[in-house]
Design an enzyme around this catalytic site. Structure first.
Site, PDB file in Angstrom:
ATOM      1  N   LYS A 255       0.844  -1.209   0.000  1.00 45.56           N
ATOM      2  CA  LYS A 255       0.000   0.000   0.000  1.00 45.56           C
ATOM      3  C   LYS A 255       0.876   1.254   0.000  1.00 45.56           C
ATOM      4  O   LYS A 255       2.075   1.178   0.305  1.00 45.56           O
ATOM      5  CB  LYS A 255      -0.914  -0.030   1.227  1.00 45.56           C
ATOM      6  CG  LYS A 255      -0.139  -0.039   2.540  1.00 45.56           C
ATOM      7  CD  LYS A 255      -1.017  -0.419   3.715  1.00 45.56           C
ATOM      8  CE  LYS A 255      -0.178  -0.400   4.983  1.00 45.56           C
ATOM      9  NZ  LYS A 255      -0.934  -0.887   6.146  1.00 45.56           N
TER      10      LYS A 255
ATOM     11  N   ARG B 159     -10.572  -0.783  15.340  1.00 46.10           N
ATOM     12  CA  ARG B 159     -10.656  -0.104  14.044  1.00 46.10           C
ATOM     13  C   ARG B 159     -11.641  -0.870  13.181  1.00 46.10           C
ATOM     14  O   ARG B 159     -12.809  -0.973  13.533  1.00 46.10           O
ATOM     15  CB  ARG B 159      -9.241  -0.001  13.435  1.00 46.10           C
ATOM     16  CG  ARG B 159      -9.092   1.020  12.368  1.00 46.10           C
ATOM     17  CD  ARG B 159      -7.645   1.172  11.890  1.00 46.10           C
ATOM     18  NE  ARG B 159      -7.125  -0.030  11.232  1.00 46.10           N
ATOM     19  CZ  ARG B 159      -5.900  -0.125  10.702  1.00 46.10           C
ATOM     20  NH1 ARG B 159      -5.060   0.883  10.766  1.00 46.10           N
ATOM     21  NH2 ARG B 159      -5.509  -1.237  10.118  1.00 46.10           N
TER      22      ARG B 159
ATOM     23  N   HIS C 120      -5.784  -7.622  12.785  1.00 42.38           N
ATOM     24  CA  HIS C 120      -4.621  -6.737  12.762  1.00 42.38           C
ATOM     25  C   HIS C 120      -4.252  -6.407  14.203  1.00 42.38           C
ATOM     26  O   HIS C 120      -5.130  -6.232  15.052  1.00 42.38           O
ATOM     27  CB  HIS C 120      -4.960  -5.474  11.970  1.00 42.38           C
ATOM     28  CG  HIS C 120      -3.755  -4.653  11.594  1.00 42.38           C
ATOM     29  ND1 HIS C 120      -2.618  -5.206  11.042  1.00 42.38           N
ATOM     30  CD2 HIS C 120      -3.520  -3.321  11.676  1.00 42.38           C
ATOM     31  CE1 HIS C 120      -1.738  -4.235  10.810  1.00 42.38           C
ATOM     32  NE2 HIS C 120      -2.255  -3.084  11.194  1.00 42.38           N
TER      33      HIS C 120
ATOM     34  N   ARG D 187       1.789 -10.909   6.837  1.00 40.62           N
ATOM     35  CA  ARG D 187       1.550  -9.693   6.038  1.00 40.62           C
ATOM     36  C   ARG D 187       2.618  -8.639   6.342  1.00 40.62           C
ATOM     37  O   ARG D 187       2.314  -7.566   6.872  1.00 40.62           O
ATOM     38  CB  ARG D 187       0.181  -9.076   6.354  1.00 40.62           C
ATOM     39  CG  ARG D 187      -1.037  -9.909   6.034  1.00 40.62           C
ATOM     40  CD  ARG D 187      -2.314  -9.051   6.131  1.00 40.62           C
ATOM     41  NE  ARG D 187      -2.408  -8.299   7.371  1.00 40.62           N
ATOM     42  CZ  ARG D 187      -2.953  -8.748   8.497  1.00 40.62           C
ATOM     43  NH1 ARG D 187      -3.483  -9.956   8.543  1.00 40.62           N
ATOM     44  NH2 ARG D 187      -2.972  -7.982   9.581  1.00 40.62           N
TER      45      ARG D 187
ATOM     46  N   TYR E 183      13.507  32.129   2.162  1.00 44.03           N
ATOM     47  CA  TYR E 183      12.290  32.834   2.550  1.00 44.03           C
ATOM     48  C   TYR E 183      12.348  33.283   4.011  1.00 44.03           C
ATOM     49  O   TYR E 183      12.701  32.504   4.897  1.00 44.03           O
ATOM     50  CB  TYR E 183      11.069  31.919   2.390  1.00 44.03           C
ATOM     51  CG  TYR E 183      10.713  31.643   0.945  1.00 44.03           C
ATOM     52  CD1 TYR E 183      10.372  32.668   0.075  1.00 44.03           C
ATOM     53  CD2 TYR E 183      10.714  30.344   0.465  1.00 44.03           C
ATOM     54  CE1 TYR E 183      10.043  32.407  -1.252  1.00 44.03           C
ATOM     55  CE2 TYR E 183      10.379  30.071  -0.848  1.00 44.03           C
ATOM     56  CZ  TYR E 183      10.044  31.102  -1.702  1.00 44.03           C
ATOM     57  OH  TYR E 183       9.723  30.837  -2.997  1.00 44.03           O
TER      58      TYR E 183
ATOM     59  N   CYS F 186      12.424  25.078   0.924  1.00 43.39           N
ATOM     60  CA  CYS F 186      11.521  25.659  -0.075  1.00 43.39           C
ATOM     61  C   CYS F 186      10.773  24.523  -0.777  1.00 43.39           C
ATOM     62  O   CYS F 186      11.026  23.350  -0.533  1.00 43.39           O
ATOM     63  CB  CYS F 186      12.308  26.459  -1.102  1.00 43.39           C
ATOM     64  SG  CYS F 186      13.423  27.675  -0.384  1.00 43.39           S
TER      65      CYS F 186
ATOM     66  N   ASP G 162      10.960  23.463  -3.862  1.00 46.47           N
ATOM     67  CA  ASP G 162      11.729  22.661  -4.814  1.00 46.47           C
ATOM     68  C   ASP G 162      13.212  22.580  -4.507  1.00 46.47           C
ATOM     69  O   ASP G 162      13.955  21.901  -5.207  1.00 46.47           O
ATOM     70  CB  ASP G 162      11.550  23.254  -6.221  1.00 46.47           C
ATOM     71  CG  ASP G 162      10.084  23.466  -6.535  1.00 46.47           C
ATOM     72  OD1 ASP G 162       9.319  22.508  -6.365  1.00 46.47           O
ATOM     73  OD2 ASP G 162       9.709  24.596  -6.902  1.00 46.47           O
TER      74      ASP G 162
END
Ligand SMILES: *Cc1c(COP(=O)(O)O)cnc(C)c1O
Length: 349
Positions: A5, A103, A132, A188, A232, A277, A279
């Site tokens: 996942k 859950r 689980h 799992r 910044y 920042c 990027d």
């Protein structure tokens, strides 16, 4: 059952699925139906279980694509059955049992009635039953044994009633390693197959290797005078003349927008200066006079004698290795090496 996942914990779902297939995994698990469909579109043929809750309208394509769905409660079981019967197909399902996670799933004590219902509903084939564990990564706690005791009672009841599904499973990475009794018919593991440890208290046994390194490049070098602001809002100001490098990683790649990050260049740890920042971000090169444009910069992994683990970086961000690797964004190119031609594996031996 290899757990893939979250884009295989950020490692790339399709490639990890292929590696899992080649390594002998019997099943794959994802959390969303679209993750399962993406594997099918890529030609992955192993059985796939969707661990999360799927809306009933997806049942017809789950049947066509041979994707198993988790049933967490009787209402959804009935809706799945109606959809499957209407489409004239057979849906593979696995019953989710809540043994204490609080859950998804039917309470273990009501599990037998649930299995009976599933058996009666047309259009459903019950291929598995699973639970689980809440705290398997804290092996000193007793919660896991308590949960597994509840699961064992249900398994025994189901066996006597002739309703035990073919596949019974419970163990995530930590449980599979630390609680052999949780292994049942299948395990799992997620985090462990990537060579990452489930918790500081649950290290991996010898022999596991981290699969992922995160790297970028040094794209600019500049000498700033004393007292010059950086980035910044000037969240860092040089106190003396300082050589500042720019590296091509930002929060849009998944690098946390915080002060105090660290990167490795030329085998040395250097501080990130100012905030991150979108990027890029800036590093201090005062201790790395030999740094050159284009140098490899490591954010997770090792270079020379220096190393930054996903565990250490995750902790410094106030989270864990799971969230860190899942947060590597889609635009970060994934490059795959096989063991025999992996430059890191070769140089670290
Ligand atoms: C994510 C997940 C796993 C894998 O957990 P790890 O701690 O990564 O091994 C196993 N089972 C279920 C239901 C999960 O959601």
């Amino acid at each position: 059952m290899a757990v893939l996942k979250g884009n295989a914990y950020g490692h790339g779902g399709v490639e990890v699925a292929r590696a899992a297939e080649q390594s002998g995994a019997a099943w794959l698990a994802v959390a969303r139906i679209n993750e399962a469909l993406a594997l099918r579109i890529a030609g992955v043929q192993l059985p796939v279980l969707v661990l999360g809750t799927v809306m009933p309208e997806h049942v017809p394509e789950a049947i066509v694509q041979q994707i198993s769905l988790t049933v967490p409660h009787p209402d959804l079981a009935r809706e799945f059955s109606a959809q499957a019967a209407a489409s004239g197909g057979m849906l593979s399902v696995q019953a989710k049992i809540d043994t204490g996670m609080g859950r998804l799933g039917v309470w273990a004590e009501e599990g037998l009635g649930f299995l009976r219902l599933l058996k009666q509903l047309p259009g459903l084939r019950v291929d598995g039953m699973f639970t689980h564990l809440s705290s398997a990564d804290e092996p000193q706690k007793t919660t896991t044994d308590w949960q597994l005791d509840r699961f064992d009672r249900l398994i025994a009841e189901a066996g006597q009633a002739g309703l035990r599904p073919r596949l019974v499973h419970a163990g995530n990475s930590a449980a599979s390693l630390y609680y052999p009794r949780s292994r049942y018919d299948m395990i799992r593991p997620g985090i462990a197959i990537y060579g990452l440890q489930p918790d500081v208290d649950a290290p991996l046994p010898p022999g596991f290797k981290t699969a992922l390194a995160w790297k970028t490049r040094l794209v600019s070098i500049k000498d700033l005078p004393a007292g010059h602001g950086v980035g910044y809002n000037y969240r860092y100001t040089t106190t003396s003349p300082e050589r500042i490098g720019v590296i091509a990683v930002g929060y849009a790649d998944g690098f946390r927008r915080r002060l105090g990050n660290i990167a490795i260049i030329r085998g040395r740890r250097v501080p990130v200066r100012s905030g991150v920042c979108m990027d890029q971000c800036m590093i201090s090169l005062d201790d790395v006079p030999d740094a050159r444009l284009g140098d490899e910069v490591v954010l997770i992994g090792s270079q020379g004698q220096a190393c930054l683990t996903a565990e250490e970086v995750g902790r410094s961000w106030g989270t864990n290795n799971y969230e860190l690797v899942c947060g590597l964004s889609a635009r970060v190119p994934r490059v795959y090496f096989h063991e025999e031609n992996n430059p890191d594996a070769a140089s670290s031996q």
